[in-house]
Design an enzyme around this catalytic site. Structure first.
Site, PDB file in Angstrom:
ATOM      1  N   GLN A   1      -7.975  -5.040   9.200  1.00  0.00           N
ATOM      2  CA  GLN A   1      -6.904  -4.742  10.144  1.00  0.00           C
ATOM      3  C   GLN A   1      -7.265  -3.573  11.069  1.00  0.00           C
ATOM      4  O   GLN A   1      -6.388  -2.917  11.612  1.00  0.00           O
ATOM      5  CB  GLN A   1      -5.603  -4.426   9.399  1.00  0.00           C
ATOM      6  CG  GLN A   1      -5.035  -5.616   8.630  1.00  0.00           C
ATOM      7  CD  GLN A   1      -3.645  -5.339   8.099  1.00  0.00           C
ATOM      8  OE1 GLN A   1      -2.673  -5.309   8.836  1.00  0.00           O
ATOM      9  NE2 GLN A   1      -3.551  -5.130   6.798  1.00  0.00           N
TER      10      GLN A   1
ATOM     11  N   ARG B   1       1.512 -11.477   9.907  1.00  0.00           N
ATOM     12  CA  ARG B   1       2.873 -10.983  10.175  1.00  0.00           C
ATOM     13  C   ARG B   1       3.916 -11.993   9.715  1.00  0.00           C
ATOM     14  O   ARG B   1       5.099 -11.657   9.599  1.00  0.00           O
ATOM     15  CB  ARG B   1       3.084 -10.741  11.672  1.00  0.00           C
ATOM     16  CG  ARG B   1       2.162  -9.726  12.349  1.00  0.00           C
ATOM     17  CD  ARG B   1       2.098  -8.431  11.615  1.00  0.00           C
ATOM     18  NE  ARG B   1       0.928  -8.418  10.740  1.00  0.00           N
ATOM     19  CZ  ARG B   1       0.731  -7.531   9.770  1.00  0.00           C
ATOM     20  NH1 ARG B   1       1.629  -6.593   9.535  1.00  0.00           N
ATOM     21  NH2 ARG B   1      -0.355  -7.573   9.013  1.00  0.00           N
TER      22      ARG B   1
ATOM     23  N   LYS C   1       0.815  -1.220   0.000  1.00  0.00           N
ATOM     24  CA  LYS C   1       0.000   0.000   0.000  1.00  0.00           C
ATOM     25  C   LYS C   1       0.848   1.269   0.000  1.00  0.00           C
ATOM     26  O   LYS C   1       0.490   2.249  -0.647  1.00  0.00           O
ATOM     27  CB  LYS C   1      -0.953   0.005   1.184  1.00  0.00           C
ATOM     28  CG  LYS C   1      -0.296   0.204   2.542  1.00  0.00           C
ATOM     29  CD  LYS C   1      -1.330   0.299   3.638  1.00  0.00           C
ATOM     30  CE  LYS C   1      -0.692   0.523   4.989  1.00  0.00           C
ATOM     31  NZ  LYS C   1       0.056   1.787   5.096  1.00  0.00           N
ATOM     32  N   THR C   2       1.986   1.252   0.727  1.00  0.00           N
ATOM     33  CA  THR C   2       2.811   2.460   0.773  1.00  0.00           C
ATOM     34  C   THR C   2       3.369   2.772  -0.609  1.00  0.00           C
ATOM     35  O   THR C   2       3.455   3.943  -1.011  1.00  0.00           O
ATOM     36  CB  THR C   2       3.959   2.292   1.784  1.00  0.00           C
ATOM     37  OG1 THR C   2       3.407   1.959   3.060  1.00  0.00           O
ATOM     38  CG2 THR C   2       4.765   3.574   1.911  1.00  0.00           C
TER      39      THR C   2
ATOM     40  N   ASP D   1      -3.768   7.695   4.779  1.00  0.00           N
ATOM     41  CA  ASP D   1      -3.230   6.353   4.991  1.00  0.00           C
ATOM     42  C   ASP D   1      -3.865   5.745   6.245  1.00  0.00           C
ATOM     43  O   ASP D   1      -4.299   6.462   7.136  1.00  0.00           O
ATOM     44  CB  ASP D   1      -1.707   6.452   5.152  1.00  0.00           C
ATOM     45  CG  ASP D   1      -1.043   5.096   5.173  1.00  0.00           C
ATOM     46  OD1 ASP D   1      -1.650   4.120   4.688  1.00  0.00           O
ATOM     47  OD2 ASP D   1       0.089   4.999   5.669  1.00  0.00           O
ATOM     48  N   GLU D   2      -3.918   4.408   6.298  1.00  0.00           N
ATOM     49  CA  GLU D   2      -4.446   3.680   7.458  1.00  0.00           C
ATOM     50  C   GLU D   2      -5.843   4.194   7.834  1.00  0.00           C
ATOM     51  O   GLU D   2      -6.167   4.408   9.007  1.00  0.00           O
ATOM     52  CB  GLU D   2      -3.502   3.814   8.665  1.00  0.00           C
ATOM     53  CG  GLU D   2      -2.094   3.306   8.423  1.00  0.00           C
ATOM     54  CD  GLU D   2      -2.000   1.779   8.369  1.00  0.00           C
ATOM     55  OE1 GLU D   2      -3.046   1.115   8.443  1.00  0.00           O
ATOM     56  OE2 GLU D   2      -0.876   1.253   8.244  1.00  0.00           O
TER      57      GLU D   2
END
Length: 692
Positions: free
Chosen positions: A246, A588, A33-34, A215-216
């Site tokens: 998330q 993770r 995503k970044t 973002d987020e």
């Protein structure tokens, strides 16, 4: 620029070159995503000729903001005086308010009050004698209300049930306004109202920033959502990036509903799903997807990868938490060079792993908190235990004598110190100084002396050490003191105290047992004096793993009542958040994933039977090693449909029976709707006749 676009997959490229209509990018774990955010900024500058300083990108941490700024700079050349504004929500709002301070009712050089300043201001508007814990509760409730964009005069019952809270909030706001300053929680809230009540300012900001990226987005609270609405005009290129699967910070005010309802709030929204995962193996993603699919509150996506399928995640069932920690140590020692993270639901669970790793000389680092025996609440109780063992211990005495506050001030302690002879204990000194003490100090010293005498007698009578620790926690007032802090800070201090009690329980009573326990604590504390930043092993809560990844992940404590927690059983929203946390923990892992649970866990000084987490029942048996069926015995006496009774969960019936490494396992559906997993050998289930 085309070379950068060539590095993107189809969905990423579609998101980068999307036009003006509102855009919701559902970015699955490990989906890059970044890269998408930063490449979109670069594309807008390079291909759409947007001036860099017309772009506003907001995120949640300074680290993320710096990373985004640096990545954009590597993609397109930027002048020093023409940069995208990449900031956290709070830093952007501070920038905005300083430019419009007068309209916002602020001094242009306002100070931002942190939590400690806000607490001091809260105390200033309260009547004398209000307990410190109550003042902290008010300050916390004010902050939470502002996070949800509530003002004094609004309905505040969801933030505090205290009848005086609305009045305290109003007085706090009035006193804050008098100072010309602002608190941290008010930065976003005041920015919302500045834009909402000043159309000219709102129009100028919308013209200044025709491009807005967030973002987020799944972590947005009410005030942040309202701010985004004010920043977005008809011509704004609005894009938000987030993952509804998330969203795990509900306790901080985050509301997954903001991302679920984005299309309704911003008509004409295009939704692009980033589902290709670059981090994990196919087998790991399969397990993650199977569990999170049980959530109803999600927009839905299916992660996939071109990585290898990899080994199936594995499950192990251990006797208790000490055996669980020993198993983790053994696994790590088999391949000590493998980057490993040990994940757990609560900070208190770290204690067993820390002790085991010290014994096995496994270097580790602990993320997001102090080592177990370095935590404030643990050191408070250990100081009491040290003092009971040696009442000449000055360090322990100074720590415990006025905590919680007993009205024993500095001058009173100076009198006590002067009364102490060269070979006297601090208890002797307190007794000698009592005739000279006055008021609160006298009653406080007397209460301390009485308490210490009572606990010393219990120690000398050989009371079980776990029971003595429980008495120290409760009778000293430390249990209530730290429980009050939990309410205000959303911390887990009480859980840590319970874990300390459990850690002491295996030791014998009396002074010999106390000495053994304190020696063990000291060895655990000194075994690894400081976090080893180069260590291959990380101890970390599931919440703190957000944004991290590891070659091997051990998700531990997978038992109903612990994960998910008991209090989530009848609250769908809470249970779904716990399930999202499970999803975060699983994703993770890059290559290797283990799950562990215990048959019984030592809690409050006694062993309690545990059942494997319901989340494990949501994984297809063929996707997980360790649930492989063994040949059943000729007759185990159980069958699907059998009616049963459990002391804690009530009446239910067996929906499935199977075998794990030769042990009988029963899945039971209770009348409450709860699904539990039990090993009848360890957990008592009473069989009922069908007409019982």
């Amino acid at each position: 620029m085309s070379s950068y676009l060539d590095t993107l997959n189809d969905r990423q490229r579609e998101a980068v070159v999307h036009g003006r209509a509102p855009l919701l990018i559902l970015a699955g774990a490990g989906s890059g995503k970044t890269r998408v955010i930063t490449t979109r900024i670069a594309w807008l500058i390079d291909q759409k000729h947007v001036y860099p300083n017309q772009i506003l990108a907001v995120t949640f941490t300074n680290k993320a903001a710096r990373e985004m700024q640096e990545r954009v700079g590597r993609l397109v050349p930027l002048d020093a005086d023409s940069q995208p504004m990449v900031k956290t929500f709070h830093s952007f709002c501070a920038w905005l308010l300083r430019r419009h301070a007068a309209l916002a009712g602020l001094d242009p050089h306002f100070t931002i009050y942190d939590d400690e300043d806000a607490l001091s201001l809260t105390k200033a508007v309260l009547a004398d004698g209000v307990p410190a814990a109550e003042a902290k509760g008010f300050a916390h409730a004010i902050s939470r209300a502002k996070d949800d964009n509530r003002r004094a005069g609004d309905d505040l019952r969801s933030f505090s049930s205290h009848p005086e809270f609305p009045e305290v909030f109003a007085k706090y706001e009035a006193k804050l306004a008098e100072s010309g300053n602002i608190d941290f929680g008010g930065l976003i809230q005041k920015s919302v109202w500045l834009l909402r009540e000043n159309p000219a300012v709102r129009s100028r900001i919308q013209q200044k920033f025709p491009v807005v990226l967030v973002d987020e987005y799944q972590d947005c609270n009410g005030a942040q959502f309202e701010l985004l609405k004010e920043l977005s005009g008809p011509q704004t290129w609005l894009a938000v990036v987030g993952d509804d699967d998330q969203s795990i910070y509900r306790f901080r005010g985050a509301d997954v509903g903001h991302i679920l309802s984005f299309q309704d709030r911003f008509p004409g929204t295009t939704v692009i799903r980033l589902e290709q995962n670059y981090r994990s193996t196919g087998a790991i993603l399969e397990v993650a997807g199977q569990v999170v699919a049980h959530n109803q509150g999600r927009l839905g996506k299916t992660l996939w990868t071109e990585n290898e399928e990899g080994a199936k995640p594995r499950f192990v069932l251990l006797d208790d938490q000490d055996r669980e920690a020993a198993w983790a140590s053994e696994l790590i020692l088999q391949s000590p060079g493998t980057e490993t993270a040990v994940l757990y639901r609560t900070n208190a669970q770290s204690r067993a792993f820390e002790s085991a790793f010290v014994r096995h000389q496994i270097p580790y680092r602990i993320v997001g908190t102090l080592r177990f025996y370095e935590r404030e609440e643990i050191k408070d109780v250990l100081a009491w235990l040290s003092f009971l063992g040696n009442p000449r211990d000055e360090i322990a005495f100074q720590r415990i004598v006025n905590k919680p506050a007993r009205g024993i001030g500095k001058s009173a302690l100076e009198v006590v110190s002067e009364a102490r002879g060269p070979h006297a204990t601090w208890l002797d000194a307190v007794g000698l100084s009592l005739p000279f003490a006055k008021g609160k100090a006298k009653s406080g010293l007397d209460a301390f002396l009485t308490l210490a005498g009572r606990l010393t007698r219990r120690l000398d009578e050989g009371e079980a050490l776990g029971s003595l620790v429980a008495a120290v926690i409760e009778e000293s007032g430390l249990g209530e003191y730290h429980s009050d802090q939990d309410e205000v800070l959303n911390s887990s201090k009480r859980q840590n105290l319970d874990e300390l009690m459990s850690a002491a329980s295996p030791f014998p009573g009396g002074r010999e047992g106390l000495t053994q326990f304190l020696e063990t604590v000291e060895l655990d504390t000194m075994g690894l004096a400081a976090d080893n930043t180069d260590a291959k092993v990380t101890l970390i809560t599931m919440h703190n793993t957000k944004g991290l990844e590891f070659d091997r992940v051990l998700v531990t404590g997978l038992e109903d009542g612990l994960f998910p927690r008991d209090e989530t059983a009848h609250d769908r929203d809470e249970l779904e958040e716990e399930r999202r946390l499970f999803y975060v923990a699983v994703t993770r892992a890059r290559k290797e994933l283990w799950f562990s649970a215990v048959r019984r866990r030592l809690l409050h000084g006694r062993f309690l039977d545990r059942s494997p987490s319901r989340f494990l029942t949501e994984i297809h048996p063929e996707s997980l090693e360790g649930f492989a069926a063994a040949r059943p015995p000729a007759d185990d006496g159980w069958a699907a449909g059998q009616k049963v009774f459990h002391d804690d969960y009530g009446t239910g019936f067996v929906v499935k029976k199977w075998y794990n490494a030769g042990e009988l396992v029963l899945d039971v559906r209770f009348e409450s709707g709860r699904l539990g997993r039990f090993l009848p050998q360890y957990t008592p289930l009473e069989k009922l006749a069908s007409d019982d």
